[in-house]
Design an enzyme around this catalytic site. Sequence first.
Site, PDB file in Angstrom:
ATOM      1  N   HIS A 121      18.215  18.863 -14.896  1.00 17.57           N
ATOM      2  CA  HIS A 121      18.097  17.429 -15.148  1.00 17.57           C
ATOM      3  C   HIS A 121      16.802  17.105 -15.876  1.00 17.57           C
ATOM      4  O   HIS A 121      15.804  17.826 -15.759  1.00 17.57           O
ATOM      5  CB  HIS A 121      18.045  16.654 -13.815  1.00 17.57           C
TER       6      HIS A 121
ATOM      7  N   THR B 171      19.571   5.987 -10.105  1.00 20.28           N
ATOM      8  CA  THR B 171      20.326   7.107 -10.648  1.00 20.28           C
ATOM      9  C   THR B 171      21.671   7.299  -9.965  1.00 20.28           C
ATOM     10  O   THR B 171      22.433   8.187 -10.344  1.00 20.28           O
ATOM     11  CB  THR B 171      19.502   8.401 -10.540  1.00 20.28           C
TER      12      THR B 171
ATOM     13  N   TYR C  75      27.941   8.870   0.607  1.00 26.53           N
ATOM     14  CA  TYR C  75      27.707   9.332  -0.765  1.00 26.53           C
ATOM     15  C   TYR C  75      26.846   8.322  -1.535  1.00 26.53           C
ATOM     16  O   TYR C  75      27.146   7.130  -1.577  1.00 26.53           O
ATOM     17  CB  TYR C  75      29.030   9.539  -1.512  1.00 26.53           C
TER      18      TYR C  75
ATOM     19  N   ARG D 130      25.299  15.908  -4.040  1.00 28.18           N
ATOM     20  CA  ARG D 130      25.511  17.357  -3.878  1.00 28.18           C
ATOM     21  C   ARG D 130      25.762  17.696  -2.407  1.00 28.18           C
ATOM     22  O   ARG D 130      25.036  18.499  -1.812  1.00 28.18           O
ATOM     23  CB  ARG D 130      24.337  18.175  -4.433  1.00 28.18           C
TER      24      ARG D 130
ATOM     25  N   GLY E  78      26.346   9.334 -15.057  1.00 27.35           N
ATOM     26  CA  GLY E  78      25.795   8.085 -15.564  1.00 27.35           C
ATOM     27  C   GLY E  78      26.473   7.695 -16.878  1.00 27.35           C
ATOM     28  O   GLY E  78      26.409   8.430 -17.860  1.00 27.35           O
TER      29      GLY E  78
END
Length: 465
Positions: A326, A353, A376, A396, A412
């Site tokens: 990332h 994010t 989540y 994750r 995104g």
Amino acid sequence: MTSVTCQRYFEREIQLSGDPLISVTRLASSGLHEDYAVYENQGQWSFASGALVEIWLDRSGACLRRGAETTLLPWDGAPLSQVRDLLARAPVAGWRAYGWAAFELAYAKDGDNSAIGDQRLLHLVVPHTEVRLQHGRALLRSADEKTLAAAAAVLLGETGASRWEPSPVNVRLDGAGDYKRAVELAVREIDAHKFQKVILSRVVPLEEGIDFVGTYVSGRRGNTPARSFLLHLGGIESAGFSPEIVIQVGRDGRVVSQPLAGTRALTQDPARNERLRAELLSDSKEVYEHAISVKTACDDLGAVCRPGSLSVEEFMAISERGTVQHLASRVAGQLAAGRHAWDAFAAAFPAVTASGVPRDAACASIRIHESKRGLYSGAVLTVDQDGSMDAALVLRAVYRQNGLTWLQAGAGIVGQSRPVREFEETCEKLDSVARFLVPASRAGRVSGPARTQHLPLCELIGEDA
């Protein structure tokens, strides 16, 4: 509260030479209490089980339970202040609370509970028994000496030869069409200037039962998370390898946020990884997505930090997280006078994010395109009596609730997004967990691929969390 007697822990410190990952998971499997939490934070591993005090938040308000005593603060429009108030009443010396916050807390944190159902938004416990491991030493704390001795016996006992064999799930089998259509719709919304960015997720339900402890061990060995966690708490089970924090607040009031946005795969081929890294750093879509996330993080912390204290300490570095790499930045500041950790958490939650820019418009789109998210993209967090807080972004991870188990990941979406690439990004992220799933029925031996079933997330989570 009818009693103000302050509970004090019995304590013991022991030397340990083994792997702290195995130590905390042995505690999780030991049955000291049914509910427990494991949390890894920059070299310190913590295990918490049972509850001297439970605190939860839902649309009716904030509630504290200690034994048979219950205190309810009806919803008054300041839910996180109510949670802080109840924690301050916890009659336990030197407490640390462990717990989670659902994504839907974002809809109600500012006082409007009209967009939430009956689900629990936040659940915290001040544990009955706690173990903190760091630098080869373990600090054990328990409300009674018998449980303290039992925890020590688990840590000092024979380690055995547990073996967990992962059974990978192919996350690319289906679901592509629905997700790509959602991306197309989101891009149209962006083109219509409804928002700049939104994170849309997809679900991969798992048909076969999962051994969460085995999956956590296997996945932690195969990932490089910022934080990791293993939960059986408040009706939710989860094992996860968080790539970033939502917020970190020190006892001195220093606040840190670490937004990650912009993704490419991380493979077993170093040369390919370098090519993907160069592509990531030069891709205008990825750079734009990252830049607006950093700008939002600065705006968030600027609202609660002392003027002049805010800085971007790191910008667009590369962070390797399991099966992906990332773009990563770090924003830091100092809390303003009169501000506290819950103010910082409220400002930064949900993580930009995992939601979008601007947040309110992005969250409105998420409610349209997705069912209830639950844990989540929420947070797993610890909160200390000294005012410090650490909140990991829940990504994750594998989840189990109401007897159903699933994986979930998002990407995104900005105006330059391409549906094919965004679907592939979700697969790259899902692989951080999907490669390490240990089936409950096959733990300890080599297994074939697990099968998946496909249900809407509202059926997976249910209406009552």
